[in-house]
Design a protein around this motif. Structure first.
Motif, PDB file in Angstrom:
ATOM      1  N   TYR A 195       0.843  -1.189   0.000  1.00 34.59           N
ATOM      2  CA  TYR A 195       0.000   0.000   0.000  1.00 34.59           C
ATOM      3  C   TYR A 195       0.888   1.253   0.000  1.00 34.59           C
ATOM      4  CZ  TYR A 195      -3.429  -3.396   1.658  1.00 34.59           C
ATOM      5  OH  TYR A 195      -4.245  -4.493   1.791  1.00 34.59           O
ATOM      6  N   ARG A 196       0.486   2.202  -0.842  1.00 31.97           N
ATOM      7  CA  ARG A 196       1.170   3.500  -0.865  1.00 31.97           C
ATOM      8  C   ARG A 196       0.161   4.566  -1.275  1.00 31.97           C
ATOM      9  NH1 ARG A 196       6.324   3.787  -4.404  1.00 31.97           N
ATOM     10  NH2 ARG A 196       7.517   3.474  -2.478  1.00 31.97           N
ATOM     11  N   ASP A 197      -0.042   5.539  -0.399  1.00 31.10           N
ATOM     12  CA  ASP A 197      -0.943   6.670  -0.689  1.00 31.10           C
ATOM     13  C   ASP A 197      -2.336   6.193  -1.101  1.00 31.10           C
ATOM     14  OD1 ASP A 197       1.169   8.439  -0.199  1.00 31.10           O
ATOM     15  OD2 ASP A 197       1.823   8.345  -2.298  1.00 31.10           O
ATOM     16  N   GLY A 198      -2.837   5.150  -0.424  1.00 38.34           N
ATOM     17  CA  GLY A 198      -4.169   4.643  -0.717  1.00 38.34           C
ATOM     18  C   GLY A 198      -4.248   3.730  -1.918  1.00 38.34           C
ATOM     19  N   ARG A 199      -3.114   3.527  -2.576  1.00 33.73           N
ATOM     20  CA  ARG A 199      -3.075   2.628  -3.731  1.00 33.73           C
ATOM     21  C   ARG A 199      -2.596   1.253  -3.295  1.00 33.73           C
ATOM     22  NH1 ARG A 199      -1.911   7.733  -5.662  1.00 33.73           N
ATOM     23  NH2 ARG A 199      -2.985   8.297  -7.608  1.00 33.73           N
ATOM     24  N   LYS A 200      -3.050   0.240  -4.001  1.00 32.61           N
ATOM     25  CA  LYS A 200      -2.798  -1.144  -3.606  1.00 32.61           C
ATOM     26  C   LYS A 200      -2.248  -1.938  -4.778  1.00 32.61           C
ATOM     27  CE  LYS A 200      -5.499  -5.204  -2.115  1.00 32.61           C
ATOM     28  NZ  LYS A 200      -6.856  -5.648  -1.702  1.00 32.61           N
ATOM     29  N   GLY A 201      -1.231  -2.759  -4.507  1.00 33.95           N
ATOM     30  CA  GLY A 201      -0.680  -3.630  -5.547  1.00 33.95           C
ATOM     31  C   GLY A 201      -0.430  -5.024  -5.007  1.00 33.95           C
ATOM     32  N   ASN A 202      -0.704  -6.024  -5.842  1.00 33.58           N
ATOM     33  CA  ASN A 202      -0.515  -7.422  -5.455  1.00 33.58           C
ATOM     34  C   ASN A 202       0.406  -8.121  -6.440  1.00 33.58           C
ATOM     35  OD1 ASN A 202      -2.624  -8.037  -3.201  1.00 33.58           O
ATOM     36  ND2 ASN A 202      -3.746  -6.872  -4.754  1.00 33.58           N
ATOM     37  N   ALA A 203       1.215  -9.039  -5.931  1.00 33.40           N
ATOM     38  CA  ALA A 203       2.043  -9.887  -6.788  1.00 33.40           C
ATOM     39  C   ALA A 203       2.339 -11.171  -6.031  1.00 33.40           C
ATOM     40  CB  ALA A 203       3.337  -9.180  -7.178  1.00 33.40           C
ATOM     41  N   SER A 204       2.752 -12.214  -6.742  1.00 32.72           N
ATOM     42  CA  SER A 204       3.030 -13.495  -6.090  1.00 32.72           C
ATOM     43  C   SER A 204       4.161 -14.213  -6.816  1.00 32.72           C
ATOM     44  CB  SER A 204       1.782 -14.383  -6.080  1.00 32.72           C
ATOM     45  OG  SER A 204       1.387 -14.722  -7.391  1.00 32.72           O
ATOM     46  N   THR A 205       4.765 -15.166  -6.101  1.00 33.35           N
ATOM     47  CA  THR A 205       5.834 -15.979  -6.677  1.00 33.35           C
ATOM     48  C   THR A 205       5.878 -17.328  -5.981  1.00 33.35           C
ATOM     49  OG1 THR A 205       8.212 -16.143  -7.059  1.00 33.35           O
ATOM     50  CG2 THR A 205       7.537 -15.000  -5.071  1.00 33.35           C
ATOM     51  N   SER A 206       6.212 -18.355  -6.741  1.00 29.82           N
ATOM     52  CA  SER A 206       6.439 -19.672  -6.150  1.00 29.82           C
ATOM     53  C   SER A 206       7.918 -19.911  -5.876  1.00 29.82           C
ATOM     54  CB  SER A 206       5.902 -20.767  -7.088  1.00 29.82           C
ATOM     55  OG  SER A 206       6.518 -20.683  -8.361  1.00 29.82           O
ATOM     56  N   ASP A 207       8.758 -18.973  -6.317  1.00 24.78           N
ATOM     57  CA  ASP A 207      10.201 -19.034  -6.089  1.00 24.78           C
ATOM     58  C   ASP A 207      10.518 -18.220  -4.831  1.00 24.78           C
ATOM     59  OD1 ASP A 207      12.959 -18.833  -6.094  1.00 24.78           O
ATOM     60  OD2 ASP A 207      13.118 -18.248  -8.205  1.00 24.78           O
ATOM     61  N   LEU A 208      11.028 -18.881  -3.792  1.00 24.19           N
ATOM     62  CA  LEU A 208      11.271 -18.202  -2.524  1.00 24.19           C
ATOM     63  C   LEU A 208      12.726 -17.775  -2.345  1.00 24.19           C
ATOM     64  CD1 LEU A 208       9.014 -20.252  -0.064  1.00 24.19           C
ATOM     65  CD2 LEU A 208       8.460 -18.283  -1.490  1.00 24.19           C
ATOM     66  N   SER A 209      13.475 -17.701  -3.427  1.00 24.85           N
ATOM     67  CA  SER A 209      14.840 -17.184  -3.336  1.00 24.85           C
ATOM     68  C   SER A 209      14.796 -15.684  -3.055  1.00 24.85           C
ATOM     69  CB  SER A 209      15.605 -17.440  -4.636  1.00 24.85           C
ATOM     70  OG  SER A 209      15.059 -16.661  -5.691  1.00 24.85           O
ATOM     71  N   ALA A 210      15.887 -15.166  -2.502  1.00 23.27           N
ATOM     72  CA  ALA A 210      15.934 -13.749  -2.137  1.00 23.27           C
ATOM     73  C   ALA A 210      15.692 -12.846  -3.347  1.00 23.27           C
ATOM     74  CB  ALA A 210      17.284 -13.431  -1.495  1.00 23.27           C
ATOM     75  N   ALA A 252      14.070 -13.547  -6.151  1.00 30.28           N
ATOM     76  CA  ALA A 252      12.692 -13.653  -6.642  1.00 30.28           C
ATOM     77  C   ALA A 252      11.732 -12.893  -5.731  1.00 30.28           C
ATOM     78  CB  ALA A 252      12.281 -15.122  -6.733  1.00 30.28           C
ATOM     79  N   ILE A 253      11.961 -12.968  -4.426  1.00 25.02           N
ATOM     80  CA  ILE A 253      11.097 -12.249  -3.491  1.00 25.02           C
ATOM     81  C   ILE A 253      11.242 -10.747  -3.687  1.00 25.02           C
ATOM     82  CG2 ILE A 253      10.780 -11.700  -1.045  1.00 25.02           C
ATOM     83  CD1 ILE A 253      11.340 -14.652  -0.442  1.00 25.02           C
ATOM     84  N   ALA A 254      12.489 -10.266  -3.842  1.00 25.99           N
ATOM     85  CA  ALA A 254      12.702  -8.832  -4.063  1.00 25.99           C
ATOM     86  C   ALA A 254      12.021  -8.363  -5.340  1.00 25.99           C
ATOM     87  CB  ALA A 254      14.201  -8.546  -4.114  1.00 25.99           C
ATOM     88  N   ALA A 255      12.126  -9.164  -6.383  1.00 19.21           N
ATOM     89  CA  ALA A 255      11.494  -8.799  -7.651  1.00 19.21           C
ATOM     90  C   ALA A 255       9.978  -8.770  -7.524  1.00 19.21           C
ATOM     91  CB  ALA A 255      11.917  -9.792  -8.736  1.00 19.21           C
TER      92      ALA A 255
END
Length: 445
Positions: free
Chosen positions: A66-81, A83-86
């Protein structure tokens, strides 16, 4: 806790922490992360032959920022550092493109759990495919042997699954729990001079040991199927209607959607503005108990991290609580009730006896054991569904009926509940017995 589970929990909690750290580095207002790993075995048989054997082992991490009332979603099945950062960066990019909504954001920090609860939800069972197939086949054989008119099967099925869920947010809360679920079912087909009928039985439990035996499930599936043979149509009438326990759960279940926040703020519920209104007879109460040990719908916190608690949904027939998430509570100007993700172990009060007593109380009318179709209008409460069951006279079942439609309005149906029986169906998140309604329109010939 097994060493394997402890290690997996630590790995998932580290992945959640890593994602939250990245969100903080990006200067986001807030973020929440959920990751779930699940694995299990599913098998099915048909007429003694193996139809399917499926293993699954999967999971994914999802992040909402969340930023300034805006919302974004994303997901990954790769739990490497990396992939998570991306993934966190992708969610932030998406948020920058969405429309601001002042109601977006995490649930309040004060609603997070202050201590961990152990609810006894995790009971994995080590079983190989051959053993699982044997269980499904035993259930199927018992169904075929239940009555000479049972001549076919739609299959025996066995499933055993376990999962581990971790949730965390930038309030500093990270919680996790493991759970298991095992089920066994059989679907049988019978035939006589009037045609074919199908019915089933099943069991579901946290502990494998709590499942009914394959023979009990198969035998009951066969008896249920045989009881439907020779079904007739009946003339259109207005009569008392008794729903069996399984169908009563569905009838009460329509209340869930009607009092959920999303339906209410969208003006898509026949129970809008009904808080504090008497909807049911005074004898009826619905209590929510999220912390039942081993409960099929137990949880210490909801999917937004809000601590669950005991709650009266209906008290003396009156609606005491809506079912609200962080977003819907803000939209409605009300308090979050911790229902992101569903309900938790509803117990419905009962004022009637066992099934035999409920049939006596019904007198002459319809006993419904199956409902078909989706003819329920959530906006108006109008209810019209295909049904099958049994015609009852003087409290005794006379013959099976099919190809009928029952109709009414949920507000009227809830108000006109005469009694709820004591025979519960333990396989659901709603503990309810057979429900007797004063009258419904039954459309037949």
């Amino acid at each position: 806790m097994s060493e394997r589970l402890a290690q997996q929990r630590e790995e998932l909690e580290q992945a959640v922490s890593r994602a939250l750290d990245v969100a903080g580095q990006l200067g986001l207002d807030s973020a929440e992360v959920a990751v779930q790993k699940q694995q299990g075995l599913s098998v099915s048989t048909r007429m003694g032959e193996v139809e399917t054997v499926e293993f699954n082992k999967d999971g994914a991490l999802g992040i909402c920022v969340y930023r300034d009332g805006r919302k974004g979603n994303a997901s990954t099945s790769d739990l490497s550092a990396d992939a998570i950062a991306a993934t966190v960066k992708a969610a932030a990019t998406i948020a920058s493109q969405t429309t601001a909504d002042e109601h977006n954001g995490l649930a309040e920090a004060a609603l997070m759990p202050t201590s961990a609860l152990e609810l006894d939800l995790y009971h994995p069972h080590d079983i190989d495919p051959q053993q699982a197939v044997a269980l499904a086949a035993r259930a199927e054989r018992a169904g075929l042997a239940a009555d000479p008119r049972i001549n076919n099967s739609d299959g025996g099925n066995f499933n055993s699954h376990e999962s581990l869920k971790v949730y965390g947010n930038t309030h500093g809360f990270i919680g996790s729990y493991a759970s298991s679920r095992h089920s066994l079912s059989a679907v049988m087909i019978g035939e006589d001079a009037n045609g074919m009928e199908r019915d089933y039985d099943y069991g579901v439990a946290r502990r494998f040991e709590d499942l009914p035996s394959p023979e009990a499930i198969g035998h009951q599936a066969g008896l249920e199927t045989a009881s439907r043979l020779g079904a007739r149509k009946i003339d259109t009438c207005n009569v008392p209607v008794l729903f069996n326990a399984a169908q009563s759960v569905g009838l009460i279940g329509h209340l869930i959607s009607a009092i959920s926040g999303a339906s209410l703020y969208r003006n898509a519920s026949f129970l809008k503005d009904s808080l504090g209104t008497q909807l049911f007879p005074q004898w009826l109460n619905i209590e929510e108990r999220p912390h039942l040990r081993g409960g099929l719908a137990s949880s210490a916190f909801d999917s937004e991290g809000v601590a669950t608690r005991d709650r009266d949904i209906i008290r003396a027939g009156t609606l005491e609580s809506y079912l609200l998430t962080a977003y819907s509570a803000r939209r409605l100007g009300m308090a979050n009730t911790g229902h992101a993700g569903g309900i938790y172990n509803w117990n419905v009060s009962r004022n009637g006896g066992d099934l035999a007593a409920m049939l006596k109380q019904l007198g002459t009318g319809l006993y419904v054991t199956e409902l078909m179709g989706q003819g329920v209008n959530g906006v108006t409460g109008d209810y019209s569904r295909g049904a099958a069951g049994f015609w009852v006279e003087n409290g005794e079942i006379q013959f099976p009926v099919h190809e009928i439609t029952i109709a009414g309005n949920l507000k009227t149906m809830y108000r006109d509940m005469v009694a709820m029986g004591s025979d519960l169906d333990p396989r659901h998140s709603i503990a309810a017995g057979p429900i007797l309604l004063e009258s419904m329109k039954v459309a037949g010939n």
